[in-house]
Design a protein around this motif. Structure first.
Motif, PDB file in Angstrom:
ATOM      1  N   THR A   1      41.981  39.727  51.484  1.00  0.00           N
ATOM      2  CA  THR A   1      43.575  39.757  50.958  1.00  0.00           C
ATOM      3  C   THR A   1      43.155  40.055  49.348  1.00  0.00           C
ATOM      4  N   PRO A   2      44.585  40.492  48.937  1.00  0.00           N
ATOM      5  CA  PRO A   2      44.501  40.748  47.444  1.00  0.00           C
ATOM      6  C   PRO A   2      44.135  39.420  46.765  1.00  0.00           C
ATOM      7  N   GLU A   3      44.330  38.482  47.143  1.00  0.00           N
ATOM      8  CA  GLU A   3      43.825  37.071  46.480  1.00  0.00           C
ATOM      9  C   GLU A   3      42.371  37.141  46.587  1.00  0.00           C
ATOM     10  N   ASP A   4      41.627  37.404  47.688  1.00  0.00           N
ATOM     11  CA  ASP A   4      40.324  37.549  47.704  1.00  0.00           C
ATOM     12  C   ASP A   4      39.772  38.620  46.562  1.00  0.00           C
ATOM     13  N   ALA A   5      40.583  39.769  46.514  1.00  0.00           N
ATOM     14  CA  ALA A   5      40.107  40.510  45.584  1.00  0.00           C
ATOM     15  C   ALA A   5      40.352  40.223  44.235  1.00  0.00           C
TER      16      ALA A   5
ATOM     17  N   GLY B   1      37.548  37.906  43.548  1.00  0.00           N
ATOM     18  CA  GLY B   1      36.174  38.655  43.608  1.00  0.00           C
ATOM     19  C   GLY B   1      35.806  39.539  42.388  1.00  0.00           C
ATOM     20  N   ALA B   2      37.201  40.122  41.927  1.00  0.00           N
ATOM     21  CA  ALA B   2      37.016  40.936  40.810  1.00  0.00           C
ATOM     22  C   ALA B   2      36.316  40.222  39.360  1.00  0.00           C
ATOM     23  N   ALA B   3      36.747  38.819  39.396  1.00  0.00           N
ATOM     24  CA  ALA B   3      36.481  38.141  38.418  1.00  0.00           C
ATOM     25  C   ALA B   3      34.985  37.951  38.478  1.00  0.00           C
ATOM     26  N   ASN B   4      34.460  37.450  39.474  1.00  0.00           N
ATOM     27  CA  ASN B   4      33.391  36.964  39.971  1.00  0.00           C
ATOM     28  C   ASN B   4      32.147  38.272  39.698  1.00  0.00           C
ATOM     29  N   MET B   5      32.658  39.415  40.117  1.00  0.00           N
ATOM     30  CA  MET B   5      32.029  40.625  40.016  1.00  0.00           C
ATOM     31  C   MET B   5      31.740  41.026  38.628  1.00  0.00           C
ATOM     32  N   CYS B   6      32.931  41.215  37.761  1.00  0.00           N
ATOM     33  CA  CYS B   6      32.701  41.650  36.440  1.00  0.00           C
ATOM     34  C   CYS B   6      31.907  40.438  35.562  1.00  0.00           C
ATOM     35  N   PHE B   7      32.053  39.029  35.946  1.00  0.00           N
ATOM     36  CA  PHE B   7      31.199  38.145  35.122  1.00  0.00           C
ATOM     37  C   PHE B   7      29.919  38.383  35.316  1.00  0.00           C
ATOM     38  N   GLN B   8      29.626  38.668  36.719  1.00  0.00           N
ATOM     39  CA  GLN B   8      27.917  38.794  36.869  1.00  0.00           C
ATOM     40  C   GLN B   8      27.347  40.182  36.217  1.00  0.00           C
TER      41      GLN B   8
ATOM     42  N   THR C   1      38.084  38.774  33.511  1.00  0.00           N
ATOM     43  CA  THR C   1      38.521  37.547  33.127  1.00  0.00           C
ATOM     44  C   THR C   1      39.272  37.316  32.004  1.00  0.00           C
ATOM     45  N   ASN C   2      39.026  38.130  31.031  1.00  0.00           N
ATOM     46  CA  ASN C   2      39.972  38.099  29.645  1.00  0.00           C
ATOM     47  C   ASN C   2      41.403  38.640  30.121  1.00  0.00           C
ATOM     48  N   SER C   3      41.514  39.271  30.957  1.00  0.00           N
ATOM     49  CA  SER C   3      42.852  39.922  31.159  1.00  0.00           C
ATOM     50  C   SER C   3      43.737  38.792  32.390  1.00  0.00           C
ATOM     51  N   MET C   4      43.092  37.812  32.698  1.00  0.00           N
ATOM     52  CA  MET C   4      43.882  36.848  33.637  1.00  0.00           C
ATOM     53  C   MET C   4      44.195  35.777  32.555  1.00  0.00           C
ATOM     54  N   SER C   5      45.594  35.340  33.251  1.00  0.00           N
ATOM     55  CA  SER C   5      46.208  34.441  32.648  1.00  0.00           C
ATOM     56  C   SER C   5      45.745  33.046  32.970  1.00  0.00           C
ATOM     57  N   CYS C   6      45.030  32.870  33.942  1.00  0.00           N
ATOM     58  CA  CYS C   6      44.358  31.564  34.454  1.00  0.00           C
ATOM     59  C   CYS C   6      43.217  31.209  33.786  1.00  0.00           C
ATOM     60  N   GLU C   7      42.929  29.920  33.756  1.00  0.00           N
ATOM     61  CA  GLU C   7      41.647  29.482  33.186  1.00  0.00           C
ATOM     62  C   GLU C   7      40.403  29.777  34.152  1.00  0.00           C
ATOM     63  N   VAL C   8      39.606  30.293  33.422  1.00  0.00           N
ATOM     64  CA  VAL C   8      38.224  30.702  33.972  1.00  0.00           C
ATOM     65  C   VAL C   8      37.019  29.500  33.561  1.00  0.00           C
ATOM     66  N   VAL C   9      36.421  28.820  34.507  1.00  0.00           N
ATOM     67  CA  VAL C   9      35.488  27.858  34.572  1.00  0.00           C
ATOM     68  C   VAL C   9      34.257  28.296  34.926  1.00  0.00           C
ATOM     69  N   VAL C  10      33.020  28.222  34.255  1.00  0.00           N
ATOM     70  CA  VAL C  10      31.909  28.439  34.972  1.00  0.00           C
ATOM     71  C   VAL C  10      30.881  27.488  34.896  1.00  0.00           C
ATOM     72  N   GLU C  11      30.375  26.903  35.757  1.00  0.00           N
ATOM     73  CA  GLU C  11      29.294  25.717  36.281  1.00  0.00           C
ATOM     74  C   GLU C  11      28.162  26.490  36.792  1.00  0.00           C
TER      75      GLU C  11
END
Length: 115
Positions: A19-23, A26-33, A101-111
């Protein structure tokens, strides 16, 4: 590039395709990696393995659904002799340099977890 995708189930979509939500998550996850690998190497940490589960937190804000947080749970392996004491510094530097992730308006947490 061709992708199979669907609207979310609540909008008449079907179970299975992305879904667009998955994408979005997923885009945040992919870019971070991708960025993390480069940053970690610059700080003396050579990745030998990386997998990450990412979870998006949807909430209703002002009557509309939106992502308020994305939490990533990377599990990493590093080569012998890597300077793993630099892990938190690498995570913070990656958060500053990751375009998606810098382009997103939500908080990004990494554990992170080192295996």
């Amino acid at each position: 590039m061709s992708l199979e995708y669907s609207a979310p189930i609540e909008l008449g979509g079907s179970m299975g395709p992305m879904t667009p939500e998955d994408a979005f998550v997923g885009a945040a996850n992919m870019c971070f990696q991708i960025v993390f690998k480069t940053v970690a190497e610059g700080l003396g940490m050579k990745l030998t393995g990386y997998s990450c589960r990412a979870v998006g937190d949807l909430q209703t804000v002002d009557g509309f659904k939106r992502f308020v947080r994305i939490t990533m749970y990377p599990e990493m392996r590093f080569a012998e002799g890597s300077k793993t004491e630099n892990l938190q510094k690498a995570v913070e530097a990656t958060k500053r340099r990751c375009l998606v992730t810098n382009s997103m308006s939500c908080e990004v947490v990494v554990e992170p977890k080192v295996l």
